[in-house]
Design a protein around this motif. Structure first.
Motif, mmCIF file in Angstrom:
data_model
loop_
_atom_site.group_PDB
_atom_site.id
_atom_site.type_symbol
_atom_site.label_atom_id
_atom_site.label_comp_id
_atom_site.label_asym_id
_atom_site.label_seq_id
_atom_site.Cartn_x
_atom_site.Cartn_y
_atom_site.Cartn_z
ATOM 1 N N SER A 283 -0.973 -12.719 -7.710
ATOM 2 C CA SER A 283 0.393 -12.516 -8.221
ATOM 3 C C SER A 283 0.440 -11.446 -9.307
ATOM 4 C CB SER A 283 0.941 -13.839 -8.766
ATOM 5 O OG SER A 283 0.062 -14.345 -9.752
ATOM 6 N N GLU A 284 -0.724 -11.044 -9.813
ATOM 7 C CA GLU A 284 -0.744 -9.962 -10.799
ATOM 8 C C GLU A 284 -0.887 -8.585 -10.156
ATOM 9 O OE1 GLU A 284 -2.618 -12.389 -14.575
ATOM 10 O OE2 GLU A 284 -3.992 -11.359 -13.241
ATOM 11 N N HIS A 285 -0.895 -8.562 -8.845
ATOM 12 C CA HIS A 285 -1.085 -7.283 -8.149
ATOM 13 C C HIS A 285 0.026 -7.093 -7.120
ATOM 14 C CE1 HIS A 285 -4.994 -6.882 -10.090
ATOM 15 N NE2 HIS A 285 -5.135 -8.173 -9.857
ATOM 16 N N MET A 286 1.261 -7.240 -7.586
ATOM 17 C CA MET A 286 2.400 -7.160 -6.673
ATOM 18 C C MET A 286 2.465 -5.809 -5.971
ATOM 19 S SD MET A 286 3.468 -10.206 -6.813
ATOM 20 C CE MET A 286 4.814 -10.006 -5.634
ATOM 21 N N GLU A 287 1.860 -4.790 -6.581
ATOM 22 C CA GLU A 287 1.911 -3.447 -5.997
ATOM 23 C C GLU A 287 1.222 -3.382 -4.640
ATOM 24 O OE1 GLU A 287 -0.038 -4.391 -8.452
ATOM 25 O OE2 GLU A 287 -2.050 -3.647 -7.997
ATOM 26 N N VAL A 288 0.296 -4.301 -4.359
ATOM 27 C CA VAL A 288 -0.399 -4.227 -3.063
ATOM 28 C C VAL A 288 0.315 -5.034 -1.972
ATOM 29 C CG1 VAL A 288 -2.633 -4.019 -4.254
ATOM 30 C CG2 VAL A 288 -1.979 -6.214 -3.226
ATOM 31 N N TRP A 289 1.280 -5.879 -2.355
ATOM 32 C CA TRP A 289 1.871 -6.782 -1.356
ATOM 33 C C TRP A 289 2.475 -6.051 -0.160
ATOM 34 C CZ3 TRP A 289 2.930 -12.427 -1.622
ATOM 35 C CH2 TRP A 289 2.120 -13.062 -2.571
ATOM 36 N N PRO A 290 3.257 -4.997 -0.365
ATOM 37 C CA PRO A 290 3.846 -4.356 0.825
ATOM 38 C C PRO A 290 2.783 -3.854 1.810
ATOM 39 C CG PRO A 290 4.965 -3.630 -1.165
ATOM 40 C CD PRO A 290 3.772 -4.411 -1.621
ATOM 41 N N GLU A 291 1.755 -3.185 1.300
ATOM 42 C CA GLU A 291 0.698 -2.675 2.181
ATOM 43 C C GLU A 291 -0.039 -3.823 2.866
ATOM 44 O OE1 GLU A 291 -2.315 -0.397 0.130
ATOM 45 O OE2 GLU A 291 -3.464 -0.043 1.966
ATOM 46 N N ALA A 292 -0.333 -4.862 2.101
ATOM 47 C CA ALA A 292 -1.078 -6.000 2.659
ATOM 48 C C ALA A 292 -0.232 -6.715 3.712
ATOM 49 C CB ALA A 292 -1.472 -6.962 1.541
ATOM 50 N N LEU A 293 1.036 -6.986 3.386
ATOM 51 C CA LEU A 293 1.886 -7.732 4.319
ATOM 52 C C LEU A 293 2.138 -6.940 5.591
ATOM 53 C CD1 LEU A 293 4.425 -9.446 1.903
ATOM 54 C CD2 LEU A 293 2.559 -10.521 3.190
ATOM 55 N N LYS A 294 2.169 -5.630 5.469
ATOM 56 C CA LYS A 294 2.345 -4.807 6.657
ATOM 57 C C LYS A 294 1.169 -4.997 7.616
ATOM 58 C CE LYS A 294 3.287 -0.125 8.132
ATOM 59 N NZ LYS A 294 3.155 1.294 7.783
ATOM 60 N N GLU A 295 -0.050 -4.936 7.087
ATOM 61 C CA GLU A 295 -1.210 -5.128 7.949
ATOM 62 C C GLU A 295 -1.270 -6.554 8.488
ATOM 63 O OE1 GLU A 295 -5.082 -4.064 6.326
ATOM 64 O OE2 GLU A 295 -6.112 -4.723 8.159
ATOM 65 N N LEU A 296 -1.055 -7.523 7.608
ATOM 66 C CA LEU A 296 -1.170 -8.932 8.002
ATOM 67 C C LEU A 296 -0.078 -9.309 9.008
ATOM 68 C CD1 LEU A 296 -1.856 -10.254 4.406
ATOM 69 C CD2 LEU A 296 -3.525 -10.257 6.289
ATOM 70 N N GLY A 297 1.156 -8.897 8.734
ATOM 71 C CA GLY A 297 2.271 -9.211 9.642
ATOM 72 C C GLY A 297 2.059 -8.579 11.008
ATOM 73 N N GLY A 298 1.593 -7.332 10.999
ATOM 74 C CA GLY A 298 1.330 -6.654 12.264
ATOM 75 C C GLY A 298 0.253 -7.362 13.068
ATOM 76 N N MET A 299 -0.785 -7.806 12.405
ATOM 77 C CA MET A 299 -1.879 -8.495 13.105
ATOM 78 C C MET A 299 -1.427 -9.859 13.637
ATOM 79 S SD MET A 299 -5.231 -7.562 10.711
ATOM 80 C CE MET A 299 -6.486 -8.347 11.739
#
Lengths: 339, 339
Positions: A283-299
């Motif tokens: 939760s202290e690294h909100m800046e990575v959420w969009p990139e991470a969720l894009k990969e995870l959601g796509g997979m």
């Protein structure tokens, strides 16, 4: 008349292992909505190991869970009433709805709830592989371990919500993935369903020597990255097999949550092997959420990221399910279904 | 006739604490030089804690010191004969000359000896503040701890060759520098001569609670960076005062060199405080040496970087001086003067 909301409150702080007596089921009518507020009916509640830490009063990275208030927790649900133009009845949302059936929120607070798309991704996945646990796995694996193809990544609690994603992300990057899990069923699932290269049943290895030998067999080229969910003897055993310049993402140490800290036996190995250890809270690294969720959601949407859920039924079952989670009785992401 | 070379060999591996019996003084004539070789008369030998680790046969980051061969070690000296066009008699050089009076080397091997300039920097400083210990301090402080102005950096063995440089580099970057050293004399030197903000005499604090309280007093805003030279209880105490996102450069763990590993009591603090731990060996980071030596050399030449030396006289005194170093009997950089 407004619906009745049943919720679980924390009424006493556990000394060591939590018990059902620490929790209480409380019912009250849902209040009238004020301007800007939204009423959400929670469909799923997420149960996570970090909640045990918040039940203590001591120093931690988060505020303690207050007594005699609803237990905090992540939820997905549906908007059932809205006095906020940005949200309509029927919208599916993710947020920190707590251990309860309904949840009233001022939706003008930025980020307090997020709409989610369930066309290709099941709603519950937003609490798991495409939610906080998934991003936790992504951050530790990508930002701390950062495995190169051919390296070996080990993850504890490998069949769980975080560990299962760590291994599959490592495989997607060409690394060897080795899990640790409790029991033959979980280990079989980790290898056969999730595609890890190997999985060690830690319940079959009750001492450091035995576990270290099992790790040596499963990781013939040593360990380059370790994603730590449990601490204790497993960490000691992995450190004995660590390669030079290996990286350890410290995500959880569930084995020490209930009592005295469990020491690290040989910290000089950090130096001898020039290791990097890094603790993090996603939760202290909100800046990575969009990139991470894009990969995870796509997979997830394309079936490349598999996950499993343990689902308890009804809000009253949440405390029991949580105690089971702390003992590793769940198999995959632990949820409580509320509808 | 060629000069006689006296050297110290390791003749047995210490079990626990080393003793004088582990070493032997051996004399032999210096051999004739072959083409490309250089004969160096060592002026100073450097004694360093890492040497204890190499005396073991076990797994470490470096090859063990072979038995019945000259002890390895850094030296500075003067070329006294040369069959290599790149080196002339009278050149001052630094290299791994070993625990001996003379040293023959094939100077065509790149980097095996380096010429040094003693116009503004004393020859012995190339074994300390402007040598391996200085670059070690620089790497850990700059590349791992990377303190911001106003942050607090703690360093153990603060009056030593590495620790003294860590604190002065931290001060030069606007950070608060707090040392730990053994004894009132060393602590006074660290504060009054080296300019640290505070120094704790660890010998006055025999338990974790007392040491932790002293650290709290010396570091009212907590600890943002820790440069680890010793391990054991001091590391535990510093971890209790660590701030969120603090960094620990793991350089040495001298407290565990002689025997059983000393556990880290509360590894969960790495997670709770989102700490980063990183072990390093400066010889694996040759790319930083030019930048580091430029800053260190400039500071020594202009009197901005102070250091102190403990100098033993003659090659025969090296084993005794080394045992004293492991017990902290030295005060500043431990050298053996050979001329």
């Amino acid at each position: 008349m407004n619906p009745i909301n049943a919720q679980i409150q924390l009424v006493s702080r556990p000394q060591g292992e939590p018990t059902l007596d620490n929790f209480k089921l409380v019912e009250a009518a849902v209040p009238e909505l004020a301007e800007g507020q939204v009423l959400i009916r929670n469909h799923f509640l997420s149960l996570d190991p970090y909640m045990r830490g918040r039940m203590n009063d001591g120093k931690s990275y988060a505020q303690p869970q207050p007594l005699n208030e609803v237990m905090m927790g992540g939820t997905v649900g549906e908007v059932v009433a809205s006095k906020n133009a940005a949200f309509s009845v029927g919208d599916k949302v993710v947020g920190m709805g707590g251990w309860q059936q309904y949840f009233v929120v001022d939706a003008n607070q930025r980020g307090v709830i997020q709409k989610v798309d369930t066309t290709h991704i099941p709603l519950s996945a937003y609490l798991g592989a495409v939610g906080m646990p998934g991003v936790t796995a992504w951050y530790g694996l990508v930002k701390i371990i950062n495995p190169k193809a051919g390296e070996t990544v080990v993850v504890s609690a490998a069949s769980g919500a975080v560990g299962s994603v760590v291994g599959q992300l490592a495989k997607a990057r060409g690394a060897r993935a080795v899990g640790l899990a409790g029991g033959a069923d979980k280990c079989r699932y980790v290898v056969e369903e999730l595609g890890f290269d190997a999985c060690i049943d830690y319940k079959e290895h009750r001492d450091l020597k035995s576990l270290s030998a099992a790790l040596k067999a499963a990781c013939p080229d040593g360990v380059d990255g370790y994603f730590e969910n449990v601490g204790g003897m497993i960490l000691d055993a992995v450190m004995l097999r660590a390669n030079a310049f290996s990286r350890v993402a410290m995500c959880g140490m569930i084995s020490g949550y209930n009592g005295e800290p469990i020491p690290m036996s040989a910290p000089q190995l950090i130096l001898v092997n020039r290791m990097k250890f890094q603790g993090f809270i996603v939760s202290e690294h909100m800046e990575v959420w969009p990139e991470a969720l894009k990969e995870l959601g796509g997979m997830v949407a394309t079936g490349k990221l598999k996950f499993r859920e343990s689902v308890a039924q009804g809000i009253a079952s949440a405390p029991e399910a949580f105690l089971g989670l702390l003992k590793g009785r769940n198999f995959g992401k632990q949820l409580v279904k509320l509808v």
